[in-house]
Design an enzyme around this catalytic site. Structure first.
Site, PDB file in Angstrom:
ATOM      1  N   ASP A  55      -7.510  -5.614  -0.540  1.00  0.00           N
ATOM      2  CA  ASP A  55      -8.385  -4.815  -1.393  1.00  0.00           C
ATOM      3  C   ASP A  55      -9.714  -4.714  -0.672  1.00  0.00           C
ATOM      4  O   ASP A  55     -10.196  -5.688  -0.093  1.00  0.00           O
ATOM      5  CB  ASP A  55      -8.540  -5.436  -2.776  1.00  0.00           C
ATOM      6  CG  ASP A  55      -8.950  -4.376  -3.795  1.00  0.00           C
ATOM      7  OD1 ASP A  55      -8.460  -3.234  -3.704  1.00  0.00           O
ATOM      8  OD2 ASP A  55      -9.779  -4.679  -4.670  1.00  0.00           O
ATOM      9  N   THR A  56     -10.262  -3.506  -0.673  1.00  0.00           N
ATOM     10  CA  THR A  56     -11.481  -3.244   0.076  1.00  0.00           C
ATOM     11  C   THR A  56     -12.516  -2.650  -0.845  1.00  0.00           C
ATOM     12  O   THR A  56     -12.193  -1.846  -1.715  1.00  0.00           O
ATOM     13  CB  THR A  56     -11.166  -2.262   1.234  1.00  0.00           C
ATOM     14  OG1 THR A  56     -10.285  -2.915   2.143  1.00  0.00           O
ATOM     15  CG2 THR A  56     -12.429  -1.840   1.976  1.00  0.00           C
ATOM     16  N   GLY A  83     -11.222   7.732   3.078  1.00  0.00           N
ATOM     17  CA  GLY A  83     -12.166   7.135   2.115  1.00  0.00           C
ATOM     18  C   GLY A  83     -13.608   7.474   2.453  1.00  0.00           C
ATOM     19  O   GLY A  83     -13.961   8.636   2.699  1.00  0.00           O
ATOM     20  N   TYR A  84     -14.448   6.443   2.482  1.00  0.00           N
ATOM     21  CA  TYR A  84     -15.881   6.626   2.708  1.00  0.00           C
ATOM     22  C   TYR A  84     -16.248   6.686   4.197  1.00  0.00           C
ATOM     23  O   TYR A  84     -17.431   6.701   4.535  1.00  0.00           O
ATOM     24  CB  TYR A  84     -16.647   5.457   2.070  1.00  0.00           C
ATOM     25  CG  TYR A  84     -16.559   5.375   0.564  1.00  0.00           C
ATOM     26  CD1 TYR A  84     -17.503   5.989  -0.247  1.00  0.00           C
ATOM     27  CD2 TYR A  84     -15.530   4.656  -0.063  1.00  0.00           C
ATOM     28  CE1 TYR A  84     -17.441   5.894  -1.628  1.00  0.00           C
ATOM     29  CE2 TYR A  84     -15.459   4.559  -1.456  1.00  0.00           C
ATOM     30  CZ  TYR A  84     -16.418   5.179  -2.227  1.00  0.00           C
ATOM     31  OH  TYR A  84     -16.357   5.092  -3.602  1.00  0.00           O
ATOM     32  N   HIS A 130      -2.718   5.828   5.965  1.00  0.00           N
ATOM     33  CA  HIS A 130      -3.810   5.488   6.901  1.00  0.00           C
ATOM     34  C   HIS A 130      -3.937   3.969   7.035  1.00  0.00           C
ATOM     35  O   HIS A 130      -4.069   3.429   8.126  1.00  0.00           O
ATOM     36  CB  HIS A 130      -5.159   6.009   6.383  1.00  0.00           C
ATOM     37  CG  HIS A 130      -5.315   7.484   6.475  1.00  0.00           C
ATOM     38  ND1 HIS A 130      -5.621   8.123   7.646  1.00  0.00           N
ATOM     39  CD2 HIS A 130      -5.217   8.440   5.528  1.00  0.00           C
ATOM     40  CE1 HIS A 130      -5.713   9.426   7.417  1.00  0.00           C
ATOM     41  NE2 HIS A 130      -5.453   9.640   6.143  1.00  0.00           N
ATOM     42  N   LYS A 131      -3.909   3.305   5.864  1.00  0.00           N
ATOM     43  CA  LYS A 131      -4.035   1.845   5.873  1.00  0.00           C
ATOM     44  C   LYS A 131      -2.860   1.211   6.601  1.00  0.00           C
ATOM     45  O   LYS A 131      -3.027   0.246   7.343  1.00  0.00           O
ATOM     46  CB  LYS A 131      -4.024   1.304   4.434  1.00  0.00           C
ATOM     47  CG  LYS A 131      -5.359   1.213   3.789  1.00  0.00           C
ATOM     48  CD  LYS A 131      -5.181   0.347   2.554  1.00  0.00           C
ATOM     49  CE  LYS A 131      -6.441   0.263   1.739  1.00  0.00           C
ATOM     50  NZ  LYS A 131      -6.269  -0.596   0.562  1.00  0.00           N
ATOM     51  N   THR A 159       0.829  -1.208   0.000  1.00  0.00           N
ATOM     52  CA  THR A 159       0.000   0.000   0.000  1.00  0.00           C
ATOM     53  C   THR A 159       0.861   1.254   0.000  1.00  0.00           C
ATOM     54  O   THR A 159       1.983   1.243   0.505  1.00  0.00           O
ATOM     55  CB  THR A 159      -0.953   0.023   1.218  1.00  0.00           C
ATOM     56  OG1 THR A 159      -1.889   1.091   1.032  1.00  0.00           O
ATOM     57  CG2 THR A 159      -0.239   0.228   2.531  1.00  0.00           C
TER      58      THR A 159
HETATM   59  P1  IMP Z   1      -8.512   0.057  -1.813  1.00  0.00           P
HETATM   60  O1  IMP Z   1      -8.646  -1.163  -1.018  1.00  0.00           O
HETATM   61  O2  IMP Z   1      -7.380   0.915  -1.347  1.00  0.00           O
HETATM   62  O3  IMP Z   1      -8.489  -0.211  -3.282  1.00  0.00           O
HETATM   63  O4  IMP Z   1      -9.784   0.935  -1.488  1.00  0.00           O
HETATM   64  C1  IMP Z   1     -10.906   1.044  -2.332  1.00  0.00           C
HETATM   65  C2  IMP Z   1     -11.693   2.277  -1.969  1.00  0.00           C
HETATM   66  O5  IMP Z   1     -12.344   2.072  -0.725  1.00  0.00           O
HETATM   67  C3  IMP Z   1     -10.907   3.566  -1.836  1.00  0.00           C
HETATM   68  O6  IMP Z   1     -11.715   4.612  -2.322  1.00  0.00           O
HETATM   69  C4  IMP Z   1     -10.688   3.721  -0.360  1.00  0.00           C
HETATM   70  O7  IMP Z   1     -10.592   5.071   0.010  1.00  0.00           O
HETATM   71  C5  IMP Z   1     -11.949   3.071   0.183  1.00  0.00           C
HETATM   72  N1  IMP Z   1     -11.652   2.419   1.459  1.00  0.00           N
HETATM   73  C6  IMP Z   1     -10.816   1.386   1.690  1.00  0.00           C
HETATM   74  N2  IMP Z   1     -10.789   1.084   2.994  1.00  0.00           N
HETATM   75  C7  IMP Z   1     -11.622   1.959   3.596  1.00  0.00           C
HETATM   76  C8  IMP Z   1     -11.995   2.154   4.949  1.00  0.00           C
HETATM   77  O8  IMP Z   1     -11.539   1.486   5.885  1.00  0.00           O
HETATM   78  N3  IMP Z   1     -12.880   3.140   5.177  1.00  0.00           N
HETATM   79  C9  IMP Z   1     -13.396   3.924   4.188  1.00  0.00           C
HETATM   80  N4  IMP Z   1     -13.067   3.787   2.920  1.00  0.00           N
HETATM   81  C10 IMP Z   1     -12.184   2.809   2.619  1.00  0.00           C
END
Ligand code: IMP
Length: 200
Positions: free
Chosen positions: A68-69, A154-155, A11-12, A7
């Site tokens: 991945d989230t 993020g959200y 934050h992550k 990453t």
């Molecule tokens: P990715 O896993 O970094 O690809 O995240 C995908 C999307 O979900 C991005 O827009 C992130 O900002 C959002 N996201 C991932 N984890 C979280 C979280 O814990 N809280 C809020 N948004 C998240």
């Protein structure tokens, strides 16, 4: 144990380090000189997590993991899901994503889809000595009518976990980690690593 976390999101990384505890030292790819984006071309969370972990394994040959989230919103048929990061467009950030989410939910409500139910889902892919292991975490909740709070990323300002009246952006990082999708997946990963025979 040193382990690379795929990453560039600080934050992550902080969340993951807290969930994993002090016996693991997380290394971010940029600390190893990696400047390019790690590719993420899958159409599922699992495919993306695997693709990112494999990329690092091939590049560095060191133990590594990727997450991945996605945010799945029931009234939107599970969208934005795997496309959560690019929901408002490839170069847009979290503000634009949240604005689009609120607009899509308003449009859905006009069609009679009034549910605000949603969940965050995380898949973690670990490559340990060349072997792939997968871990999952889910957090159920609902999408607020408007943003609240300034913690997290993020959200988070729009997501109210089940049993809460506040968004993820209004609670502390420790509290978020204790209940969150990523916290759960990370603890499953940490438990797996702790249970390995010492000789590994
Ligand atoms: P990715 O896993 O970094 O690809 O995240 C995908 C999307 O979900 C991005 O827009 C992130 O900002 C959002 N996201 C991932 N984890 C979280 C979280 O814990 N809280 C809020 N948004 C998240």
């Amino acid at each position: 144990m040193e382990i690379i976390f795929a990453t560039g999101n600080t934050h992550k990384a902080v969340e993951a380090q807290k969930a994993l505890g002090d016996s693991f030292t997380l290394i971010m790819p940029k600390e190893l000189g990696l400047t390019e984006e790690i590719p993420e071309n899958g159409d599922t969370l699992q495919a993306n997590a695997i693709e990112k972990a494999e990329y690092l394994w091939k590049r560095f040959g060191k133990n590594c993991f990727a997450d991945d989230t996605g945010l799945e919103v029931d009234a939107l048929g599970g969208a934005p899901g795997v496309y959560s990061a690019r929901y408002a467009g490839p170069d847009k950030g979290s503000e634009a994503n949240m604005t689009k989410l609120l607009a899509e939910l308003e449009a859905a409500a006009k069609r009679g889809e009034t549910s605000r139910k949603a969940r965050f889902r995380t898949v973690v892919a670990l490559i340990l000595e060349g072997e792939m292991h997968l871990f999952n975490g889910v957090l159920e909740g609902e999408i607020a009518l408007q943003r609240s709070g300034s913690e997290g990323f993020g959200y988070d300002p729009l997501f109210i976990p089940d049993g809460y009246t506040k968004t993820l952006a209004e609670i502390s990082l420790d509290e978020k980690n204790a209940i969150s999708h990523r916290g759960k997946a990370m603890r499953a990963l940490a438990e797996f690593l702790r249970c390995l025979p010492k000789a590994r």
